[in-house]
Design a protein around this motif. Structure first.
Motif, PDB file in Angstrom:
ATOM      1  N   SER A  81       0.834  -1.466   0.324  1.00 56.33           N
ATOM      2  CA  SER A  81      -0.175   0.184  -0.379  1.00 56.33           C
ATOM      3  C   SER A  81       0.830   0.969   0.055  1.00 56.33           C
ATOM      4  O   SER A  81       1.869   1.516   0.711  1.00 56.33           O
ATOM      5  CB  SER A  81      -1.151  -0.289   1.728  1.00 56.33           C
ATOM      6  N   GLY A  82       0.372   2.654  -0.987  1.00 55.89           N
ATOM      7  CA  GLY A  82       1.096   3.440  -0.336  1.00 55.89           C
ATOM      8  C   GLY A  82       0.470   4.444   0.503  1.00 55.89           C
ATOM      9  O   GLY A  82      -0.906   3.858   1.058  1.00 55.89           O
ATOM     10  N   PRO A  83       0.310   6.058   0.418  1.00 57.48           N
ATOM     11  CA  PRO A  83       0.176   6.524   1.390  1.00 57.48           C
ATOM     12  C   PRO A  83      -1.506   7.494   1.312  1.00 57.48           C
ATOM     13  O   PRO A  83      -1.860   6.903  -0.788  1.00 57.48           O
ATOM     14  CB  PRO A  83       0.983   7.674   1.631  1.00 57.48           C
ATOM     15  N   LEU A  84      -2.324   7.452   1.417  1.00 54.80           N
ATOM     16  CA  LEU A  84      -3.965   8.340   1.485  1.00 54.80           C
ATOM     17  C   LEU A  84      -3.354   9.279   0.448  1.00 54.80           C
ATOM     18  O   LEU A  84      -3.184  10.843   1.415  1.00 54.80           O
ATOM     19  CB  LEU A  84      -4.485   7.721   2.496  1.00 54.80           C
ATOM     20  N   ARG A  85      -3.758   9.974  -0.889  1.00 52.15           N
ATOM     21  CA  ARG A  85      -3.676  11.668  -0.720  1.00 52.15           C
ATOM     22  C   ARG A  85      -5.100  11.731  -1.376  1.00 52.15           C
ATOM     23  O   ARG A  85      -6.414  11.085  -2.028  1.00 52.15           O
ATOM     24  CB  ARG A  85      -2.959  10.893  -2.385  1.00 52.15           C
ATOM     25  N   ILE A  86      -5.447  13.235  -0.773  1.00 52.09           N
ATOM     26  CA  ILE A  86      -6.388  13.638  -1.021  1.00 52.09           C
ATOM     27  C   ILE A  86      -6.172  14.873  -1.273  1.00 52.09           C
ATOM     28  O   ILE A  86      -4.825  15.925  -1.622  1.00 52.09           O
ATOM     29  CB  ILE A  86      -6.820  14.420   0.955  1.00 52.09           C
ATOM     30  N   VAL A  87      -7.186  15.436  -2.511  1.00 51.52           N
ATOM     31  CA  VAL A  87      -6.889  15.828  -3.936  1.00 51.52           C
ATOM     32  C   VAL A  87      -8.126  16.463  -3.881  1.00 51.52           C
ATOM     33  O   VAL A  87      -8.578  15.603  -3.417  1.00 51.52           O
ATOM     34  CB  VAL A  87      -6.285  14.962  -5.417  1.00 51.52           C
TER      35      VAL A  87
END
Length: 133
Positions: free
Chosen positions: A118-124
């Motif tokens: 898993s990677g980081p959760l990105r809020i866009v």
């Protein structure tokens, strides 16, 4: 939840609605489960490693402001295994109060970001800028 599908897959799913009442019958369920056990095999570990899961979500507040969240995670099969084991490991050491919990409520909303693959959760933001808040 949305899953991309070909026009053929979508048409098949719509046709399945016509037989849905039959799926509640015990003998039909047994027949289907037996066929699945004989014919359906999950992907190998090597194949799963080549097939990550991409999750996208969008939220709009009362003011019409939108944000999207994106994360890349391990394949769904692998994610289920490692996520389940992480929850079991937590329960072996912690003693949460009784009741019903989602995995995020029990172990933390960032659980998926801590799992292998898993990677980081990105809020866009809607305009495409990454919002690290």
């Amino acid at each position: 939840m949305f899953i991309p599908g070909s026009p053929r897959m979508i048409a098949s799913a719509r046709r399945a609605n016509h037989v849905r009442p039959l799926l509640g019958l015990l003998w039909v369920q047994k027949l289907i489960k037996a066929r699945i056990a004989r014919t359906v095999k999950g992907p190998s570990e090597e194949k799963r490693a080549q097939m990550p899961t991409f999750v996208w979500g969008e939220a709009t507040n009362a003011h019409g402001e939108k944000k999207t969240a994106r994360i890349r995670a391990a394949n769904g099969y692998s994610l289920t295994i490692t996520g389940s084991l992480a929850v079991v490991e937590y329960l072996m050491t912690a003693q949460p109060a009784g009741g019903a919990y989602t995995p995020a409520r029990l172990v933390g909303a960032d659980l998926v970001t801590r799992l292998p693959g898993s990677g980081p959760l990105r809020i866009v933001q809607v305009d495409g800028r990454i919002d690290l808040k």
